[in-house]
Design an enzyme around this catalytic site. Structure first.
Site, PDB file in Angstrom:
ATOM      1  N   CYS A 132      71.958  23.806  50.153  1.00 11.15           N
ATOM      2  CA  CYS A 132      71.286  24.907  49.457  1.00 11.15           C
ATOM      3  C   CYS A 132      71.254  26.170  50.326  1.00 11.15           C
ATOM      4  O   CYS A 132      72.089  26.353  51.210  1.00 11.15           O
ATOM      5  CB  CYS A 132      69.879  24.493  49.030  1.00 11.15           C
ATOM      6  N   ASP A 203      60.593  23.450  50.345  1.00 11.69           N
ATOM      7  CA  ASP A 203      59.771  24.245  49.426  1.00 11.69           C
ATOM      8  C   ASP A 203      58.312  23.875  49.587  1.00 11.69           C
ATOM      9  O   ASP A 203      57.432  24.729  49.474  1.00 11.69           O
ATOM     10  CB  ASP A 203      60.241  24.050  47.986  1.00 11.69           C
ATOM     11  N   LYS A 239      54.077  26.263  54.213  1.00 14.31           N
ATOM     12  CA  LYS A 239      54.575  25.577  53.017  1.00 14.31           C
ATOM     13  C   LYS A 239      53.848  24.256  52.781  1.00 14.31           C
ATOM     14  O   LYS A 239      54.171  23.517  51.855  1.00 14.31           O
ATOM     15  CB  LYS A 239      56.075  25.335  53.135  1.00 14.31           C
TER      16      LYS A 239
HETATM   17  C1  RUB Z   1      65.827  27.019  47.404  1.00 12.78           C
HETATM   18  C2  RUB Z   1      65.571  25.889  48.333  1.00 12.78           C
HETATM   19  C3  RUB Z   1      65.398  26.240  49.789  1.00 12.78           C
HETATM   20  C4  RUB Z   1      63.932  26.357  50.097  1.00 12.78           C
HETATM   21  C5  RUB Z   1      63.694  26.928  51.481  1.00 12.78           C
HETATM   22  O1  RUB Z   1      65.575  26.663  46.065  1.00 12.78           O
HETATM   23  O2  RUB Z   1      65.420  24.746  47.968  1.00 12.78           O
HETATM   24  O3  RUB Z   1      65.943  25.261  50.600  1.00 12.78           O
HETATM   25  O4  RUB Z   1      63.320  27.187  49.133  1.00 12.78           O
HETATM   26  O5  RUB Z   1      63.962  28.305  51.538  1.00 12.78           O
HETATM   27  P1  RUB Z   1      65.574  27.770  44.905  1.00 12.78           P
HETATM   28  P2  RUB Z   1      63.453  29.188  52.754  1.00 12.78           P
HETATM   29  O6  RUB Z   1      66.877  28.506  45.003  1.00 12.78           O
HETATM   30  O7  RUB Z   1      65.451  26.949  43.650  1.00 12.78           O
HETATM   31  O8  RUB Z   1      64.396  28.680  45.114  1.00 12.78           O
HETATM   32  O9  RUB Z   1      63.772  28.408  53.995  1.00 12.78           O
HETATM   33  O10 RUB Z   1      64.241  30.461  52.662  1.00 12.78           O
HETATM   34  O11 RUB Z   1      61.987  29.404  52.584  1.00 12.78           O
END
Ligand code: RUB
Length: 310
Positions: A132, A203, A239
């Site tokens: 991701c 998340d 988080k």
């Molecule tokens: C994005 C996702 C990311 C986390 C962490 O999902 O799963 O790995 O949100 O992001 P979506 P960060 O695209 O559905 O929002 O490390 O930038 O907080």
């Protein structure tokens, strides 16, 4: 309210994506809403702000960094309620919005420094894999690159919204060698490239140390376990979802089936879970602003660093 609804839609539609980005934007949207507010008294103001807070929280159900941020601002406001002069309410919101923003930014910087230490010294070869798009993970990789460390990054495309492309582009721009694979090749890639380290974002983190991240994360964790590859999660403590400590289960967001198949034949049920859980059993360490530790310790570290948010 019309503008706030438009802003909220940007988060809901994934125009704004990624937990940290969602949190930063949501607190700004609340602050901007407060600047536009015209209320006759403080009670009316609070009612409208609470309504706005609710609308923003509902945009993405699995995003405690956003929820913690909005609650942080509103709790501070509540504490100062008696002394607030209505016309200055937006200045107070702006102040606490900036404070929360700084907490997230400082965490990110610290996580990048700590995470980059997991990469071997310059000259040695190293293969790291991610899934991701996580700004915390790219932050670590960019910092390691800045320090002159030599590594390849293998990343998954991440169906159905292809956030992996964002990761690949950011890394490429920084001069990092990137190998991009389809999600179903993740097991093949771990073995083929003899991955040394896997880092994903998060998340949400529960009180048991389970992390919730993009669908496919558990698969990658299981592959890591099977192939004996260290599996890390990079996440600010913000988080952590404190409600999970009270027995409330974290919600897994289900997204529009049309993201998977726009015009499917009738009679097919399409499910599109955005996230899934990874149990603490498969996580070697949580990389946070307070250091690297077992994810099951998250509630203690959270309480220590952010006592007023417990
Ligand atoms: C994005 C996702 C990311 C986390 C962490 O999902 O799963 O790995 O949100 O992001 P979506 P960060 O695209 O559905 O929002 O490390 O930038 O907080």
């Amino acid at each position: 309210m019309e503008q706030l609804l438009k802003d909220a839609q940007k988060i809901k539609s994934l125009e704004i994506q990624g937990a940290s980005n969602v949190a930063v934007n949501a607190i700004s949207f609340l602050s901007n809403y407060a600047k536009r507010l015209k209320c006759e008294n403080i009670e009316v103001c609070f009612k409208k702000l609470c309504e706005a807070q609710g609308i923003l929280i509902e945009t993405r159900p699995t995003e405690p960094a956003m929820k913690n941020g909005l609650k942080f601002i509103m709790n501070k406001l509540e504490q100062e309620k008696e002394s607030i002069i209505t016309k200055y309410i937006s200045d107070i919101i702006e102040k606490y919005k900036n404070l929360y923003y700084d907490m997230l930014q400082n965490s990110k910087k610290r996580i990048a420094e700590i995470g980059a230490r997991r990469f071997p010294a310059q000259g040695q070869k190293f293969n790291v894999m991610t899934h991701c798009h996580s700004s915390l993970v790219t932050g670590i990789l960019l910092e390691a690159k800045k320090q002159g460390k030599n590594f390849k990054a293998i990343n998954t495309e991440t169906q159905p919204r292809l956030q992996g492309r964002k990761t690949a582009q950011e890394l490429l721009k920084a001069g990092i060698e990137v190998i991009h694979v389809v999600d179903s090749a993740m097991r093949w890639a771990v073995r083929h490239y003899q991955i040394d380290l896997i880092i994903i974002g998060a998340d949400s983190i529960t009180s048991e140390g389970t992390i919730i991240n993009k669908i496919g994360s558990r698969l990658l964790a299981l592959v890591a376990h099977e192939e004996h590859v260290p599996f890390y999660v990079a996440s600010p403590l913000l988080k952590y979802n404190p409600e999970t400590n009270l027995g409330i289960l974290e919600t897994i967001e289900m997204r529009d089936p049309q993201e998977i198949w726009e015009d499917p034949p009738e009679g097919i049920e399409i499910l599109n879970p955005a996230f899934e859980t990874v149990s603490r059993r498969y996580i070697d360490g949580l990389i946070t602003e307070a250091g690297i530790f077992a994810s099951s310790h998250v509630s203690q570290y959270f309480a220590k660093m952010y006592p007023e948010m417990v």
